[in-house]
Write an enzyme that holds these catalytic residues in place. Structure first.
Site, PDB file in Angstrom:
ATOM      1  CD  GLU A 277      32.192 -46.344 -20.651  1.00 22.97           C
ATOM      2  OE1 GLU A 277      32.293 -47.141 -21.606  1.00 22.97           O
ATOM      3  OE2 GLU A 277      31.592 -45.260 -20.723  1.00 22.97           O
ATOM      4  CG  ASP A 358      22.854 -44.329 -17.573  1.00 21.89           C
ATOM      5  OD1 ASP A 358      24.093 -44.333 -17.531  1.00 21.89           O
ATOM      6  OD2 ASP A 358      22.189 -43.429 -18.112  1.00 21.89           O
TER       7      ASP A 358
END
Ligand SMILES: [Zn+2]
Length: 410
Positions: A277, A358
Site C-alpha cells: 500500500e 509489489d
C-alpha cells in the site's frame, strides 16, 4: 411512441454489451476446472479447490440470470415507452427544471433499486452464506441499503442540481464549471472518505499499541513514510473476506486494516501488505489515478456539452419533450461504449501499478511474506486462480495471483 435511429443504436449497444460480457464470462467459466499452476498447488487442497470452483460456477450462473433480467427489463422499459411515462408523470407534478430532473431520476433510481433488491439479497444471504463468507445480518443489510440510498440522494441530487444551475447560467460552457465542481467533490471525497463516509457503515479504531504497531511504524520510518493514522475497521461485521487500503493524502492520509486481515495474517505478512500500500503512495499511483479520473471526467462532460442540447438525445430514449434530464439518460446510454474503453485503460493502468507496488514491497521489505499473504487472501476469498486472459484484460484491476507471485519471485 416515436423511435428514432439513436433509439435503435441504444438497443444495439445494450444487446452487444450483454453478449460481449457474457461471452467473456463463458470463456472464463470454461476454465474453472483447469488444473492449478505449479506455484499455486499449495494454496488449496483438493476439497477446497472443488469448493472454489463451485463458488465460481454459482456466481457465473447468477450473473447470467441477473444480467439477463436487467437487460430484458431495460429493453422492455425503453420499447414500451417507460421513460416517456415517467417523464409525463414528473411533468404532472412540476414543470420547473430542477425539481423535474430530481423527481425523474428519483423515480428511475427507486425503480431500479427495488428491482435489484431481490438479487442483492440472494447474493448476500444465499450465495455468500452458502460458502461461509456472509456475516451480514438482515438489519445491517437493510441499514446499508437505506444509508447508501440517502447518500446517493444527497450527493447525486446535489450534483445534479448544480449541473443544471451551471447549464442554465452559462450555456454551452457549463461543462467547465461542472468539471471544476466534480473535481472538488472527487478531491473532497478522497480526502475525507475515511473520516466522513466510512463511519456511516463501519466502526474504525486506531490500531492499539503493541508489536504489530511498532513493526508497522519501524517499516514506515525506514522508507520515509510519515504515518500517523493506522486504523482497524470492523470488516468482519459483513464478510469473512479480508482487505487493507490506503486513503487520503497529506495530513489526512491513513492506512486502514480489516480486522479479518489482522486475525488471518502473521505480523510479517501484514507489514508486507502495508508495504504494498505504501508502494502505491510512494510511486505516485494515488495522484496519477486522481488525475486520470479527472481527465476522463472532463472529456465526458465536454462531449456531453456538445450533445445535451439536441432534442434527438431525449428522443433516443423515447421521451417526446426534450429536457436536460432525458438527454442526460440518453447520453449516458450512448456514451457507455466509450466508458467501457476508458474502463479498459484504467484497469490496464491499475494492473501495472499493482506490479509496481509489489516490487516496492519486495525491495523495501520482503517478497516471501507478501507471497504468503496473497495466497492466504486468495484462499479466503476463493478467488479464481485460472482466469481467462481476455477476462483479465477486461475486468481485472489486479493481476491474477500466479502472475503476481511469478513477479515477486523473479
Ligand atoms: Zn494494490
Amino acid at each position: 411512441m416515436e423511435k428514432n435511429s439513436l433509439f435503435y443504436i441504444i438497443l444495439a449497444i445494450l444487446v452487444v454489451q450483454y453478449l460481449v460480457h457474457q461471452y467473456l464470462e463463458y470463456l472464463n467459466a470454461k476454465r474453472f476446472t483447469s488444473t492449478l499452476p505449479p506455484e499455486l498447488v499449495d494454496v488449496f487442497d483438493e476439497e477446497e479447490y472443488r469448493k472454489s470452483q463451485q463458488y465460481k460456477q454459482t456466481n457465473y450462473k447468477f450473473g447470467l440470470i441477473s444480467d439477463g433480467f436487467s437487460l430484458i427489463v431495460t429493453i422492455c422499459f425503453l420499447w414500451f415507452g417507460g421513460f416517456e411515462w415517467v417523464d409525463q408523470l414528473t411533468r404532472s407534478i412540476t414543470e420547473s427544471t430542477i425539481p423535474m430532473a430530481l423527481i425523474f431520476f428519483g423515480i428511475i433510481m427507486l425503480g431500479s433499486a427495488v428491482l435489484g433488491l431481490p438479487f442483492s439479497y440472494y447474493r448476500t444471504f444465499v450465495i455468500e452464506e452458502q460458502y461461509g463468507f456472509n456475516k451480514t445480518t438482515k438489519s445491517t443489510f437493510l441499514s446499508d441499503k437505506i444509508k447508501g440510498g440517502i447518500l446517493t440522494i444527497i450527493l447525486g441530487g446535489g450534483i445534479l442540481t448544480l449541473f443544471i444551475l451551471f447549464y442554465q447560467s452559462t450555456g454551452p460552457n457549463f461543462w467547465i464549471y461542472a468539471w471544476a465542481m466534480v473535481a472538488v467533490v472527487i478531491l473532497f471525497i478522497n480526502l475525507f472518505y475515511s473520516r466522513l463516509i466510512v463511519p456511516l457503515f463501519n466502526k474504525q479504531t486506531p490500531l492499539e499499541d503493541g508489536s504489530l504497531k511498532s513493526s508497522i511504524e519501524n517499516y514506515a520510518q525506514k522508507v520515509g513514510f510519515e504515518l500517523q493514522n493506522i486504523f482497524v475497521i470492523d470488516g468482519s461485521k459483513r464478510s469473512t473476506k479480508a482487505n487493507a487500503y490506503f486513503s487520503g493524502f497529506g495530513k489526512e492520509k491513513r492506512i486502514t486494516l480489516f480486522d479479518t486481515l489482522i486475525n488471518d495474517l502473521t505480523e510479517d505478512e501484514i507489514v508486507a501488505v502495508l508495504a504494498h500500500e505504501v508502494g502505491h503512495y510512494k510511486r505516485k499511483h494515488i495522484i496519477v489515478n486522481l488525475i486520470v479520473s479527472l481527465l476522463t471526467t472532463g472529456l465526458t462532460l465536454f462531449i456531453l456539452s456538445l450533445f445535451i442540447n439536441h432534442p434527438e438525445i431525449s428522443l433516443a430514449i423515447g421521451v417526446s419533450t426534450p429536457s436536460f434530464h432525458a438527454a442526460l439518460v440518453g447520453f449516458a446510454l450512448l456514451y457507455s461504449p466509450i466508458s467501457e474503453i476508458t474502463g479498459l485503460v484504467m484497469n490496464y493502468l491499475s494492473r501495472k501499478f499493482e506490479f509496481q507496488a509489489d516490487d516496492f514491497a519486495k525491495t523495501t521489505f520482503a517478497a516471501t511474506p507478501l507471497v504468503s499473504s496473497l495466497k492466504k487472501l486468495s484462499k479466503k476469498s476463493l478467488s479464481n486462480l485460472t482466469p481467462h486472459p481476455a477476462y483479465v484484460f477486461v475486468h481485472y484491476s489486479h493481476p491474477p495471483l500466479v502472475e503476481r507471485i511469478r513477479n515477486l519471485k523473479a
